[in-house]
Write a protein that holds these residues in place. Structure first.
Motif, PDB file in Angstrom:
ATOM      1  N   ASP A 222       5.059  22.089  -2.816  1.00 28.74           N
ATOM      2  CA  ASP A 222       4.713  23.495  -2.586  1.00 28.74           C
ATOM      3  C   ASP A 222       5.883  24.362  -3.049  1.00 28.74           C
ATOM      4  N   PHE A 223       5.633  25.183  -4.074  1.00 25.34           N
ATOM      5  CA  PHE A 223       6.680  26.039  -4.635  1.00 25.34           C
ATOM      6  C   PHE A 223       6.570  27.485  -4.160  1.00 25.34           C
ATOM      7  N   GLY A 224       5.772  27.726  -3.140  1.00 22.74           N
ATOM      8  CA  GLY A 224       5.725  29.027  -2.486  1.00 22.74           C
ATOM      9  C   GLY A 224       4.977  30.100  -3.261  1.00 22.74           C
ATOM     10  N   ASN A 225       5.107  31.349  -2.793  1.00 23.58           N
ATOM     11  CA  ASN A 225       4.486  32.524  -3.407  1.00 23.58           C
ATOM     12  C   ASN A 225       5.595  33.478  -3.852  1.00 23.58           C
ATOM     13  N   HIS A 226       5.455  34.027  -5.055  1.00 30.00           N
ATOM     14  CA  HIS A 226       6.520  34.856  -5.639  1.00 30.00           C
ATOM     15  C   HIS A 226       5.927  36.054  -6.375  1.00 30.00           C
ATOM     16  N   PRO A 227       6.705  37.137  -6.492  1.00 32.82           N
ATOM     17  CA  PRO A 227       6.252  38.275  -7.298  1.00 32.82           C
ATOM     18  C   PRO A 227       6.159  37.855  -8.768  1.00 32.82           C
ATOM     19  N   ILE A 228       5.192  38.407  -9.484  1.00 32.86           N
ATOM     20  CA  ILE A 228       5.081  38.146 -10.917  1.00 32.86           C
ATOM     21  C   ILE A 228       6.345  38.636 -11.603  1.00 32.86           C
ATOM     22  N   SER A 229       6.866  37.815 -12.517  1.00 33.29           N
ATOM     23  CA  SER A 229       8.118  38.145 -13.210  1.00 33.29           C
ATOM     24  C   SER A 229       7.943  37.987 -14.711  1.00 33.29           C
TER      25      SER A 229
ATOM     26  N   GLN B 161       1.000  14.197 -13.466  1.00 30.78           N
ATOM     27  CA  GLN B 161       0.433  15.535 -13.305  1.00 30.78           C
ATOM     28  C   GLN B 161      -0.766  15.599 -14.243  1.00 30.78           C
ATOM     29  N   THR B 162      -1.952  15.689 -13.684  1.00 22.49           N
ATOM     30  CA  THR B 162      -3.161  15.520 -14.481  1.00 22.49           C
ATOM     31  C   THR B 162      -3.683  16.816 -15.097  1.00 22.49           C
ATOM     32  N   GLY B 163      -2.825  17.795 -15.214  1.00 22.25           N
ATOM     33  CA  GLY B 163      -3.199  19.052 -15.859  1.00 22.25           C
ATOM     34  C   GLY B 163      -2.219  20.143 -15.486  1.00 22.25           C
ATOM     35  N   GLN B 164      -2.229  21.205 -16.252  1.00 18.49           N
ATOM     36  CA  GLN B 164      -1.329  22.329 -15.987  1.00 18.49           C
ATOM     37  C   GLN B 164      -1.815  23.099 -14.749  1.00 18.49           C
ATOM     38  N   PHE B 165      -0.925  23.868 -14.134  1.00 17.30           N
ATOM     39  CA  PHE B 165      -1.299  24.741 -13.023  1.00 17.30           C
ATOM     40  C   PHE B 165      -2.368  25.717 -13.498  1.00 17.30           C
ATOM     41  N   LYS B 166      -3.423  25.867 -12.681  1.00 18.72           N
ATOM     42  CA  LYS B 166      -4.496  26.789 -13.047  1.00 18.72           C
ATOM     43  C   LYS B 166      -4.909  27.652 -11.871  1.00 18.72           C
ATOM     44  N   ASN B 167      -5.323  28.847 -12.198  1.00 14.59           N
ATOM     45  CA  ASN B 167      -5.902  29.795 -11.248  1.00 14.59           C
ATOM     46  C   ASN B 167      -7.249  30.191 -11.858  1.00 14.59           C
ATOM     47  N   GLY B 168      -8.296  29.484 -11.467  1.00 14.85           N
ATOM     48  CA  GLY B 168      -9.580  29.662 -12.134  1.00 14.85           C
ATOM     49  C   GLY B 168      -9.475  29.180 -13.567  1.00 14.85           C
ATOM     50  N   GLU B 169      -9.757  30.058 -14.513  1.00 15.73           N
ATOM     51  CA  GLU B 169      -9.638  29.731 -15.935  1.00 15.73           C
ATOM     52  C   GLU B 169      -8.244  30.039 -16.491  1.00 15.73           C
ATOM     53  N   ASN B 170      -7.401  30.636 -15.681  1.00 17.08           N
ATOM     54  CA  ASN B 170      -6.063  31.050 -16.128  1.00 17.08           C
ATOM     55  C   ASN B 170      -5.069  29.911 -15.954  1.00 17.08           C
TER      56      ASN B 170
ATOM     57  N   LYS C 237      -2.916  25.987  -8.966  1.00 21.63           N
ATOM     58  CA  LYS C 237      -2.840  24.613  -8.446  1.00 21.63           C
ATOM     59  C   LYS C 237      -2.889  23.610  -9.590  1.00 21.63           C
ATOM     60  N   THR C 238      -2.283  22.457  -9.337  1.00 20.86           N
ATOM     61  CA  THR C 238      -2.400  21.312 -10.230  1.00 20.86           C
ATOM     62  C   THR C 238      -2.612  20.076  -9.363  1.00 20.86           C
ATOM     63  N   THR C 239      -2.981  18.975  -9.982  1.00 16.27           N
ATOM     64  CA  THR C 239      -3.204  17.724  -9.251  1.00 16.27           C
ATOM     65  C   THR C 239      -2.143  16.705  -9.633  1.00 16.27           C
TER      66      THR C 239
ATOM     67  N   LYS D 262       0.818  -1.210   0.000  1.00 18.56           N
ATOM     68  CA  LYS D 262       0.000   0.000   0.000  1.00 18.56           C
ATOM     69  C   LYS D 262       0.854   1.262   0.000  1.00 18.56           C
ATOM     70  N   LEU D 263       0.240   2.311  -0.527  1.00 18.88           N
ATOM     71  CA  LEU D 263       0.837   3.646  -0.536  1.00 18.88           C
ATOM     72  C   LEU D 263       0.356   4.350   0.723  1.00 18.88           C
ATOM     73  N   ILE D 264       1.245   4.504   1.676  1.00 16.08           N
ATOM     74  CA  ILE D 264       0.886   5.071   2.974  1.00 16.08           C
ATOM     75  C   ILE D 264       0.799   6.595   2.903  1.00 16.08           C
ATOM     76  N   GLU D 265       1.686   7.193   2.119  1.00 13.95           N
ATOM     77  CA  GLU D 265       1.782   8.651   2.082  1.00 13.95           C
ATOM     78  C   GLU D 265       2.224   9.084   0.690  1.00 13.95           C
ATOM     79  N   ALA D 266       1.662  10.166   0.185  1.00 16.21           N
ATOM     80  CA  ALA D 266       2.059  10.731  -1.106  1.00 16.21           C
ATOM     81  C   ALA D 266       2.540  12.166  -0.886  1.00 16.21           C
ATOM     82  N   ALA D 267       3.464  12.603  -1.723  1.00 16.27           N
ATOM     83  CA  ALA D 267       4.111  13.907  -1.525  1.00 16.27           C
ATOM     84  C   ALA D 267       3.296  15.050  -2.121  1.00 16.27           C
ATOM     85  N   ASN D 268       3.176  16.145  -1.361  1.00 22.06           N
ATOM     86  CA  ASN D 268       2.630  17.406  -1.842  1.00 22.06           C
ATOM     87  C   ASN D 268       3.804  18.310  -2.203  1.00 22.06           C
TER      88      ASN D 268
END
Length: 192
Positions: free
Chosen positions: A54-61, A93-102, A178-180, A46-52
């Motif tokens: 987190d790449f943090g928060n950054h200014p737009i560049s 990775q079941t899709g690209q990072f999204k912020n709403g429709e962005n 976010k992505t999944t 069994k898979l006991i734990e899966a990794a999350n």
């Protein structure tokens, strides 16, 4: 006192009289068996734990940027089947990072330098330099070949061991993207 010494000597099977040691002879002996059996539990692999990640928060560049993972996280596999047939762990990775429709177009996650944690009791092989595809295609991240994998294998994704690359030309909208990630444990051995 002599009686006590004689009793003790007889108890241990030898007696010394006048410098001569007399051994007690065994009259009879038998051997018996000690037995224990083990069966494979229903949830032996069994898979006991899966990794999350987190790449943090950054200014737009407007420049090409690479952001390192900012937390320690782990993926943990337990194999107590007792078969030594091996297994493999994949992530998609079941899709690209999204912020709403962005969408964070052309962003790329790379699992640079995960390691097998020292707490692992199983022999397993950790893959490095794995670039995930946001198309849902699975990538092998850890496996155990035949004869390996029995016990617990902990893949350590330490802070800074993964990278998110984002092109400067990608439009970024303020907010959280976010992505999944889907982690899948298989009871088959991958051919390397």
């Amino acid at each position: 006192m002599k009686k006590l010494l004689l009793s003790t000597a007889i108890l241990f099977g030898t007696l010394t009289i006048g410098g001569t040691t007399i051994h007690a002879d065994a009259v009879d002996s038998k051997t018996t068996d000690g037995n224990v059996g083990f069966t494979t539990p229903a949830d032996g692999l069994k898979l006991i734990e899966a990794a999350n990640l987190d790449f943090g928060n950054h200014p737009i560049s407007a420049n090409d940027e690479s952001y390192k993972s900012e937390t320690d996280t782990k993926a943990t596999v337990q194999d107590i089947r007792g078969t030594l047939t091996g297994w493999n762990l994949q992530v998609a990775q079941t899709g690209q990072f999204k912020n709403g429709e962005n969408e964070l177009t052309n962003a790329q996650i790379t699992l640079d330098t995960p390691t097998l944690d020292a707490s692992s009791t199983a022999v397993a092989n950790v893959k490095t330099g794995i670039a995930l595809k946001p198309t849902g295609e699975a990538s092998l991240v850890m496996d155990a070949q035949k004869g390996e994998g029995n016990g617990t294998a902990v893949e350590n994704f330490a802070k800074g061991s993964s990278t998110l690359s984002v092109p400067g030309a990608t439009v970024k909208v303020q907010g959280q993207y976010k992505t999944t990630l889907t982690w899948t444990l298989n009871d088959t051995v991958e051919n390397n």
